[in-house]
Design a protein around this motif. Structure first.
Motif, PDB file in Angstrom:
ATOM      1  N   MET B   1      24.654  34.038  37.917  1.00 42.04           N
ATOM      2  CA  MET B   1      23.413  34.783  38.086  1.00 42.04           C
ATOM      3  C   MET B   1      23.248  35.842  37.005  1.00 42.04           C
ATOM      4  N   SER B   2      24.323  36.610  36.791  1.00 43.18           N
ATOM      5  CA  SER B   2      24.193  37.672  35.805  1.00 43.18           C
ATOM      6  C   SER B   2      24.415  37.113  34.413  1.00 43.18           C
ATOM      7  N   SER B   3      23.806  37.776  33.449  1.00 44.96           N
ATOM      8  CA  SER B   3      23.951  37.323  32.080  1.00 44.96           C
ATOM      9  C   SER B   3      24.457  38.498  31.251  1.00 44.96           C
ATOM     10  N   ASP B   4      24.609  38.262  29.959  1.00 45.84           N
ATOM     11  CA  ASP B   4      25.108  39.339  29.114  1.00 45.84           C
ATOM     12  C   ASP B   4      24.016  40.327  28.735  1.00 45.84           C
ATOM     13  N   ALA B   5      22.779  39.910  28.902  1.00 48.31           N
ATOM     14  CA  ALA B   5      21.682  40.810  28.551  1.00 48.31           C
ATOM     15  C   ALA B   5      21.687  42.016  29.477  1.00 48.31           C
ATOM     16  N   PRO B   6      21.502  43.206  28.898  1.00 52.52           N
ATOM     17  CA  PRO B   6      21.565  44.393  29.745  1.00 52.52           C
ATOM     18  C   PRO B   6      20.282  44.581  30.555  1.00 52.52           C
ATOM     19  N   ALA B   7      20.426  45.180  31.719  1.00 51.47           N
ATOM     20  CA  ALA B   7      19.264  45.580  32.514  1.00 51.47           C
ATOM     21  C   ALA B   7      19.148  47.100  32.472  1.00 51.47           C
ATOM     22  N   ILE B   8      20.295  47.765  32.581  1.00 54.48           N
ATOM     23  CA  ILE B   8      20.334  49.220  32.529  1.00 54.48           C
ATOM     24  C   ILE B   8      21.531  49.634  31.681  1.00 54.48           C
ATOM     25  N   ARG B   9      21.298  50.595  30.808  1.00 52.85           N
ATOM     26  CA  ARG B   9      22.376  51.100  29.976  1.00 52.85           C
ATOM     27  C   ARG B   9      22.342  52.619  30.085  1.00 52.85           C
ATOM     28  N   ILE B  10      23.435  53.191  30.620  1.00 54.41           N
ATOM     29  CA  ILE B  10      23.492  54.638  30.849  1.00 54.41           C
ATOM     30  C   ILE B  10      24.577  55.232  29.974  1.00 54.41           C
ATOM     31  N   ARG B  11      24.238  56.291  29.226  1.00 52.56           N
ATOM     32  CA  ARG B  11      25.206  56.929  28.343  1.00 52.56           C
ATOM     33  C   ARG B  11      25.221  58.440  28.549  1.00 52.56           C
ATOM     34  N   GLY B  12      26.391  58.969  28.922  1.00 50.65           N
ATOM     35  CA  GLY B  12      26.580  60.420  29.001  1.00 50.65           C
ATOM     36  C   GLY B  12      25.602  61.118  29.926  1.00 50.65           C
ATOM     37  N   LEU B  13      25.227  60.451  30.988  1.00 44.91           N
ATOM     38  CA  LEU B  13      24.188  61.000  31.865  1.00 44.91           C
ATOM     39  C   LEU B  13      24.724  62.178  32.678  1.00 44.91           C
ATOM     40  N   GLY B  14      23.976  63.261  32.690  1.00 39.79           N
ATOM     41  CA  GLY B  14      24.339  64.425  33.491  1.00 39.79           C
ATOM     42  C   GLY B  14      23.100  65.048  34.091  1.00 39.79           C
ATOM     43  N   LYS B  15      23.247  65.587  35.297  1.00 39.90           N
ATOM     44  CA  LYS B  15      22.126  66.286  35.931  1.00 39.90           C
ATOM     45  C   LYS B  15      22.655  67.589  36.511  1.00 39.90           C
ATOM     46  N   LEU B  57      27.497  53.725  32.071  1.00 37.89           N
ATOM     47  CA  LEU B  57      27.449  52.556  32.944  1.00 37.89           C
ATOM     48  C   LEU B  57      26.542  51.504  32.329  1.00 37.89           C
ATOM     49  N   ASP B  58      27.010  50.272  32.333  1.00 44.73           N
ATOM     50  CA  ASP B  58      26.171  49.159  31.883  1.00 44.73           C
ATOM     51  C   ASP B  58      25.984  48.193  33.029  1.00 44.73           C
ATOM     52  N   ILE B  59      24.766  47.818  33.267  1.00 44.84           N
ATOM     53  CA  ILE B  59      24.491  46.865  34.322  1.00 44.84           C
ATOM     54  C   ILE B  59      23.769  45.684  33.691  1.00 44.84           C
ATOM     55  N   ALA B  60      24.299  44.508  33.937  1.00 53.43           N
ATOM     56  CA  ALA B  60      23.744  43.318  33.305  1.00 53.43           C
ATOM     57  C   ALA B  60      22.561  42.804  34.101  1.00 53.43           C
ATOM     58  N   ARG B  61      21.724  42.046  33.425  1.00 52.57           N
ATOM     59  CA  ARG B  61      20.564  41.453  34.062  1.00 52.57           C
ATOM     60  C   ARG B  61      21.005  40.493  35.168  1.00 52.57           C
ATOM     61  N   GLY B  62      20.385  40.612  36.336  1.00 51.25           N
ATOM     62  CA  GLY B  62      20.722  39.718  37.440  1.00 51.25           C
ATOM     63  C   GLY B  62      21.942  40.151  38.226  1.00 51.25           C
ATOM     64  N   GLU B  63      22.493  41.317  37.869  1.00 54.31           N
ATOM     65  CA  GLU B  63      23.686  41.767  38.572  1.00 54.31           C
ATOM     66  C   GLU B  63      23.296  42.608  39.790  1.00 54.31           C
ATOM     67  N   ALA B  64      24.139  42.549  40.829  1.00 58.92           N
ATOM     68  CA  ALA B  64      23.951  43.421  41.990  1.00 58.92           C
ATOM     69  C   ALA B  64      25.088  44.419  41.982  1.00 58.92           C
ATOM     70  N   THR B  89      19.659  66.107  32.730  1.00 63.69           N
ATOM     71  CA  THR B  89      19.894  67.272  31.889  1.00 63.69           C
ATOM     72  C   THR B  89      20.524  66.850  30.567  1.00 63.69           C
ATOM     73  N   THR B  90      21.404  65.864  30.620  1.00 65.01           N
ATOM     74  CA  THR B  90      22.018  65.358  29.392  1.00 65.01           C
ATOM     75  C   THR B  90      21.999  63.837  29.415  1.00 65.01           C
ATOM     76  N   GLY B  91      22.284  63.266  28.253  1.00 67.27           N
ATOM     77  CA  GLY B  91      22.459  61.825  28.161  1.00 67.27           C
ATOM     78  C   GLY B  91      21.161  61.060  28.156  1.00 67.27           C
ATOM     79  N   GLU B  92      21.279  59.739  28.201  1.00 70.86           N
ATOM     80  CA  GLU B  92      20.074  58.921  28.209  1.00 70.86           C
ATOM     81  C   GLU B  92      20.281  57.628  28.978  1.00 70.86           C
ATOM     82  N   VAL B  93      19.176  57.095  29.408  1.00 65.46           N
ATOM     83  CA  VAL B  93      19.186  55.844  30.165  1.00 65.46           C
ATOM     84  C   VAL B  93      18.190  54.901  29.515  1.00 65.46           C
ATOM     85  N   ASP B  94      18.621  53.668  29.258  1.00 66.11           N
ATOM     86  CA  ASP B  94      17.683  52.646  28.790  1.00 66.11           C
ATOM     87  C   ASP B  94      17.448  51.658  29.920  1.00 66.11           C
TER      88      ASP B  94
END
Lengths: 282, 435
Positions: B1-15, B57-64, B89-94
């Motif tokens: 179900m899941s593939s290598d394509a990313p769905a969510i990519r989180i780097r250095g996220l802080g709140k 955190l990296d979450i792949a497409r189709g992943e639960a 407050t910090t970091g980024e999310v794609d």
């Protein structure tokens, strides 16, 4: 969906980053979320007319009673006169119709975020939609009152003419002014609930500092200069100039229109700046 | 179900949240302005609190992905950032796709509007277009089983029906990424099973799903991968079974906690008498249902207070914050300037199997006036496990209640004469006899 799959996979659709300073007004999001805007407007209208027994009658009754009270207090007791031969009652009703639009947009918009607090803290959508969606129901109320005004004008025999064509402009100016302030107050109210207690008192003062119950011409020379600082003065005079006729075009209406632009831009900009804290504070 | 394509990519996220202390908290504009006038330079005493810190955190497409953690670990904040309700407050999310969030069932439902109007309103709020709702309207209503009530105001719906309708709208949300926060805890067992099935369908449809739940079996059923959050940090990431094991271990260790450095709700608390440590039960933190358990408190008294006798008030709360009950101990006098250990039996009150925690107050009482000395709203956690003798205890669900009632004795009687059965509705004494 189809458009989305044709996009290269390694390109993010959205990038979330910390935001600082002034954000863009993001007026485009109002357009992309126009269906939600309509939905909220529809909800307001449905609720307003479903829950009250007399429904639409209240909308007419409010300014009628107000104009009646004004006629008694200012017309009969204080002896104010209207302009250009219009009966004082019609004159006051016209003023109250315009004022009602301003007041409704202002109060409904400024309370809109707090009234929808669970939505703000649980769902994402452009927050600006909430205050803006209150304009619709205020406009419907206004339209009903305007029909009543038309009836009164026909009975009272005011000399309305081509100036009536400019009416939409003055309506827009009133809405813009009220919405600009309302949007700003709605953002302030998220943090400071006492805005909702100050607002009724402040708008009461504004009502008497604006030419609703009297004409600008009836005020002494020195008082007139002060009154003309009020951004509402010009547009209220212009509203009556266009609906009742029989006087010269009030040039100060242009000053009001200028304020409308300033208030909308300023209100929206400050809203955008405060917006990112709403969910954390509300 | 899941593939290598990313769905969510989180780097250095802080709140970061700024928590103002009581003396610096201004609820009204007037107070704020007064404070500014009095102390034009100071901006009030504030404390930084990081609800999320350095999340990658990296979450792949189709992943639960299941997200686990205690209350306050940062799960909801993470979901709120991902669904753009609050800003980091910090970091980024794609995000590589449209995000739909369901953080609370029925947000925006209005009691005066009809079922139909609410479906459209709620769908729009969640980001559906009118055309999409039109297309799915029948499915939504059918899933909720609400056909007959469509034109009835929502306030006439049973609360169960309201919740079902609300979940149904969200279940048909058509976004590539779906974020769901603890919504399976709603409705009856049948509907929960239906929801789980629907969630499984969504996953099979290639959707990326982020799923927060305290319900370990639901997480295990729906996800292959989990992350564990603790105090805003990502402490584990891996196959669901491993992370679930880690999670329950972390829970058990929490029955013995040092409370010395924990922030108090009010700054004067903990200055005269301070609660240093709380321990429930033995080292395992697991309490069998029918046994009495011991609570130990370490308390340090540094000053004097009126009355000199203090007492402990404790409240047992279920993991989701529902209070079970509160008990007040008798008074005791402590010597000043040293560490004392207070000991009492936990009133277990037939707690249902599940996770609980204690809130503790230490008060001095003088002539009927209670003087609060220390208070901690969250201290030690413990788990009540079913008694082996009770055959139903292991299926205890959240909506069965917080305590078990004493079992009633069931007696059965069988009729000798078949006619008695036919007249069973008639009052006793006319036909048949009592057992």
């Amino acid at each position: 969906m189809v458009a989305m799959s044709s996009r290269p996979l390694d390109e993010p659709v959205l990038r979330i980053r910390p935001r600082r300073g002034f954000a863009s007004l993001n007026l485009g999001s109002l357009w992309t979320h126009r269906e939600l805007l309509q939905r909220f407007t529809g909800r307001d209208l449905t609720l307003r007319y479903r829950q009250t027994a007399l429904g639409v009658i209240w909308v007419v009754l409010q300014p009628l009673l107000g104009a009646g009270a004004f006629s008694f207090v200012f017309g009969a007791i204080a002896g104010f006169s209207s302009s250009g031969g219009t009966p004082y009652f019609v004159f006051a009703f016209a003023g109250l119709t315009a004022w009602g639009l301003f007041y409704n947009v202002l109060t409904r918009a400024s309370g809109s975020l707090v009234a929808n607090a669970p939505l703000v803290s649980k769902v994402f959508f452009p927050r600006l939609i909430l205050p803006c969606s209150t304009v619709g129901s205020s406009l419907v109320d206004f339209a009903v009152a305007l029909v009543m005004l038309a009836v009164l004008v026909l009975i009272g025999g005011a000399s309305t003419g081509w100036a009536l064509l400019t009416l939409p402009l003055w309506v827009a100016v009133i809405i813009a002014q009220a919405l600009g302030i309302g949007v700003l107050l709605s953002a302030l109210m998220v943090r400071y609930r006492d805005v909702q207690y100050v607002l009724p008192v402040a708008s009461q003062l504004l009502l008497f500092a604006s030419p609703v119950a009297y004409t600008l011409a009836a005020v002494s020379h020195r008082g007139r200069a002060w009154l003309q600082v009020n951004p509402l003065t010009g547009v209220l005079e212009a509203f009556r100039w266009s609906t009742l006729g029989g006087q010269e075009f009030p040039v100060s209406a242009l000053y009001s229109a200028g304020w409308a632009v300033v208030l909308v831009l300023g209100g929206f900009a400050l809203f955008a700046r405060m917006e990112r804290q709403f969910a954390d504070v509300i | 179900m899941s593939s290598d394509a990313p769905a969510i990519r989180i780097r250095g996220l802080g709140k970061r949240y700024r928590i103002a202390h009581r003396d610096a908290q201004h609820i009204t504009l007037a107070e704020t302005m007064l404070q500014r006038l009095r102390h034009p330079m100071s901006r009030g005493q504030r404390e930084d609190f990081w609800a999320l810190r350095d999340i990658d955190l990296d979450i792949a497409r189709g992943e639960a992905l299941g997200i686990l953690g205690r209350n306050g670990a940062g799960k909801s904040t993470l979901l709120k950032v991902l669904s753009r309700i609050t800003h980091p407050t910090t970091g980024e999310v794609d995000l590589y796709g449209r995000v739909g969030g369901l953080l609370e069932v029925g947000t925006g439902f209005h009691p005066e509007l009809t079922g139909r109007e609410n479906v459209y309103l709620n769908g729009s709020i969640l980001g559906m277009r009118t055309r999409e709702i039109d297309q799915r309207f029948d499915e939504i209503v059918d899933f909720a089983g609400a056909e007959r009530f469509l034109d009835t105001p929502l306030k006439r719906f049973s609360s169960g029906m309201q919740v079902r309708l609300a979940f149904s709208v969200a279940a048909f949300l058509d976004t590539e990424i779906l974020i769901i926060d603890e919504v399976l805890a709603v409705g009856d067992a049948d509907f929960q099973a239906k929801c789980l099935g629907k969630m499984g369908d969504l996953l099979n449809g290639g959707r990326t799903v982020l799923f927060v739940s305290h319900n370990a079996s639901a997480v295990a059923q729906l996800t292959q991968r989990c992350v564990l959050l603790d105090a805003g940090r990502l402490v584990a990431d891996g196959p669901t079974a491993d992370v679930l094991a880690e999670y329950s271990k972390a829970r058990e260790r929490l029955n013995d906690v040092s409370t010395w450095d924990l922030p108090r709700p009010e700054s004067h608390l903990g200055t005269i008498v301070k609660l240093a440590r709380v321990r429930v039960g033995d080292s395992s933190g697991v309490i069998p249902q029918t046994t009495q358990s011991n609570v130990q408190l370490e308390v340090v008294r540094t000053g004097s207070f009126d009355g000199d006798a203090l007492r402990v008030v404790y409240r047992i709360l279920r993991h989701d914050g529902i209070p079970v009950g509160t008990a007040i101990t008798s008074g005791v006098v402590l010597p000043a300037g040293q560490r004392s250990v207070l000991d009492f039996e936990l009133a277990s009150a037939d707690l249902a199997p599940g996770h609980y925690y204690l809130a503790i107050w230490i008060d001095a009482g003088l002539e009927g006036v209670v003087i609060p000395l220390d208070h901690l709203p969250v201290t030690a956690h413990f788990q009540v496990v079913p008694d082996a003798a009770s055959p139903f205890a292991h299926v205890w669900a959240n909506d069965w209640g917080v305590t078990t009632l004493p079992s009633s004795t069931l007696s059965a009687c069988s009729a000798k004469d078949p006619a008695v059965g036919q007249h069973a509705t008639q009052p006793d004494g006319q036909h048949g006899e009592r057992c």
